[in-house]
Design a protein around this motif. Structure first.
Motif: not given
Length: 132
Positions: A123-132
Motif C-alpha cells: 500500500a505504501d508503494m502504491d501511494r508513492i507511485e500514485r503521488f510522485e
C-alpha cells in the motif's frame, strides 16, 4: 524520455533504462538508498525459483535481496551489499503482454523493490507511485 526499441533491449539497455528511471524516483526513496546495488540479469536463478516456489522464471520481474532497513542493526556483520535484481526476460515479456511503456514498467519494478529495502508495505508503494 520514452525509449523506442526496434529490437528487444539488451541487458545493457535495461541497465541504462533502470539508471534513468532511478533518477526519476522520488527523493524519499532515492536519497537514503545508500549502497544498494542494482543488477539486471536475464532470469532469477534456480535457487530463487525454488525458494519462492515460482511456477515459471517469468513470474518474477524483480527481487530485493538483503536486510530491510527496519531490521538492520549496527551490530550486524554484513558480508554482502543489499541488492535489487531486475530480470530482463520477465520484464520484457510483461512489457510485450501489457503494451505498457518499458520505462514505466522498469520504474514500477524499481519502486516496488526499493520499497522492500525500506520495509514498506504494498500500500505504501502504491501511494508513492500514485503521488510522485
Amino acid at each position: 524520455m520514452i525509449a523506442r526499441h526496434s529490437a528487444p533491449p539488451s541487458l545493457a539497455d535495461l541497465e541504462w533504462i533502470a539508471s534513468q528511471e532511478l533518477d526519476r524516483i522520488p527523493d524519499e526513496l532515492r536519497q537514503p538508498l545508500g549502497s544498494v546495488v542494482i543488477r539486471v540479469e536475464e532470469f532469477p536463478d534456480e535457487d530463487i525459483e525454488e525458494e519462492m516456489e515460482l511456477e515459471s522464471p517469468f513470474d518474477l520481474l524483480g527481487l530485493y535481496h538483503g536486510v530491510a532497513l527496519p531490521h538492520q542493526s549496527v551490530l550486524d556483520v554484513r558480508t554482502s551489499p543489499d541488492m535489487i535484481f531486475l530480470y530482463r526476460r520477465p520484464i520484457l515479456d510483461f512489457w510485450c503482454e501489457t503494451g505498457q511503456d518499458l520505462n514505466a514498467v522498469v520504474r514500477h519494478v524499481l519502486i516496488h523493490e526499493i520499497g522492500h529495502h525500506f520495509g514498506f508495505s504494498d500500500a505504501d508503494m502504491d501511494r508513492i507511485e500514485r503521488f510522485e
